[in-house]
Design a protein around this motif. Sequence first.
Motif, PDB file in Angstrom:
ATOM      1  N   GLY A  17      23.117 -45.359  -2.921  1.00  0.00           N
ATOM      2  CA  GLY A  17      22.566 -46.647  -3.321  1.00  0.00           C
ATOM      3  C   GLY A  17      22.262 -47.601  -2.197  1.00  0.00           C
ATOM      4  N   GLY A  18      22.657 -47.271  -0.960  1.00  0.00           N
ATOM      5  CA  GLY A  18      22.436 -48.176   0.157  1.00  0.00           C
ATOM      6  C   GLY A  18      21.145 -47.882   0.893  1.00  0.00           C
ATOM      7  N   GLY A  19      20.776 -48.768   1.805  1.00  0.00           N
ATOM      8  CA  GLY A  19      19.624 -48.542   2.655  1.00  0.00           C
ATOM      9  C   GLY A  19      19.894 -47.455   3.670  1.00  0.00           C
ATOM     10  N   PRO A  20      18.885 -47.108   4.497  1.00  0.00           N
ATOM     11  CA  PRO A  20      19.035 -45.983   5.439  1.00  0.00           C
ATOM     12  C   PRO A  20      20.233 -46.109   6.373  1.00  0.00           C
ATOM     13  N   GLU A  21      20.455 -47.312   6.927  1.00  0.00           N
ATOM     14  CA  GLU A  21      21.556 -47.466   7.877  1.00  0.00           C
ATOM     15  C   GLU A  21      22.905 -47.319   7.188  1.00  0.00           C
TER      16      GLU A  21
END
Length: 657
Positions: free
Chosen positions: A356-360
Amino acid sequence: MVPKVWWWILAGVFVVIVAVGAVRIVGSTEPAQSTESAEASAPAGPIIDPAAVGDVERASWTFLVYMIGDTDLEPYALDDIAEMASVGSTDDVNVVALVDRSPDYSTDPAVDLADWEDTVALRVEQDHLEVIGVPGELNMGDPQTLADFVVAATASFPADNYGLVLWDHGAGWPGVGPDETDGYDVLELAEMDEALAVGLEQAGVDKLDLLGFDACLMSTYEVASVMASHADYMVASQELEPGHGWNYEELALLADDPAATAADLGSAFLRGYAEQAEEWGTGADITLSLLDLAQVTGVQDAVAQLAGVYEANPDGLGPTLARAQTDVLEFGRNPDPELATNQIDLGGYVENLAEGGGPEVAAAAAAVTGALDALVMDETAGPATDSASGLSIYFPEIEDYFSQDYAALTDVPAWPSALSAFFESGDRLADEVRARFETGDDATEVVFDDAGVAFTAFLPPASAAALVEATVSAGYRDGDDIVYVAQMPAALTVEADQAAVSAQYDLTFLNLRSGDEEIAVYQDVTTDPETGYRTIDVPLQYVAAGDDEYQDALISIIVDDEGTILEEDFYLVDEESGTYGAMTPDPDARIYPVALVLVDDEEWEYQRTDDDGIPADLPSIEYLLEDLEPGTTLVLDADVQDYGQSADTVSVEVEIP
């Protein structure tokens, strides 16, 4: 809690003074103990008497058990000692135990040794206990006692490999214990750290080969981080342990093959634990992990990387961290948040972050997953805990549940500061993202069907971004009061123009019946995301026979995906220490189920649902699901909470058709 021996820690400096039969830990400028404490804890003799041991040849293994049996777990201690004695020591294996017993819970002998009420040191032989030390009553929650035992036992029984098990109730990072007759003293994590550091150094032992915790809730990031400097491998449980704990008959591995490795022995304990749990009917929600502590640094580095990504943008990433807690297994649960341990499954949490998080964030979370896979060498779990990864981490949903003692932990990298940043960012949440429901006639939807009732409550999509919890509670009107009988997780759905939380309730409530006595109870329901097995936690008050005071307790019921009850477990909660322990209650005691009650529409209270209670004779208790009667005024509440401690509730009252 006041320990018998004070440890004075100044600027991290410790001075070791060698005394006869003991190692003394003192601070750089303060005395090790007051005169009063010294007199109170002065032993009757050395922990291990050299004359009782004689000359012992160096063995392949010395396996040590530090048994804090001065609690309501005493009857289980006797069972575990008998398991050890079914194998016993050999020329190549020494099994040595320091056992503190209680004056209150059992007078049964241990194998062939009559009851005692203080502390004795034993060499466990096959079907025989050899007394090798009578030190008198020792405070087993005192780190000095643990350090002294390590020094005395390794000196008396030298070996190529050393194992140590700490045995009692457990609570994760708060520690292991208590010792009831010594002020309910608990071995805190920092105390275990220093006791093992000083004890092993004085013993001339670099590290233990195997460190085990036969105690609840000890397989955590925090415990593994601190214990990594003291042992090569660790065996511990994420979840509450059944009363029978480990199966020490697995020591037969060493008797049969003294060259067996610590990893071999750890895996044997996992197998024996699972097999015994199946025999006892307690295997539905077990966990036990074997950790390669050489890999802890990798997990710490990965957690630090994840924490660094978050702390660089706490306000922007706070909602991501909050949402990732959804559907993650929590261990040491309790319907009363003041009694919950707030330990969640680390693997499940970072898996949610990766999805669910962004790429980083996803990359950092994936690094934790990889490091965790290397750390957890072996594990066992029941169907209700099937998704457990082998390691937990402390993560209260809101700051109100956060213990300030956690912030003081040392040797636990990154996570304490990340939690502080998380809660601080919660304080800065913008108004539009704080938890709140829609208002008006279309704010809720209630649909009765053959399965019961479906309840949906709507909220603005922005206000769903920072939620850490969404639940639906069901109750009924009883005059001016509302009596709640169940709480369950709510599913969260988010679309472009609207968000909603929803749950299905089957219009039943749970009764406990013992003979002709029957009482209704409150259910807190959680579900394993992998198997769909449900855990129903029932909060109770436990009152011993002839006593007026109660202890907080919990019955945990495991139900499979077809609704069949597989297992019931009973736990007592020690409010002072925060430790949990399974037990078999006295059938002459009484249990009083408690439920949340909204009194006069103003104040929430946990109240007994029945003034008489029922006998605490678990084998005689039936668990009955009853239907709410048509015409009952049903109360349905949807509750949401964000990580900034804003919460909202929407409630409807409808008549059951």
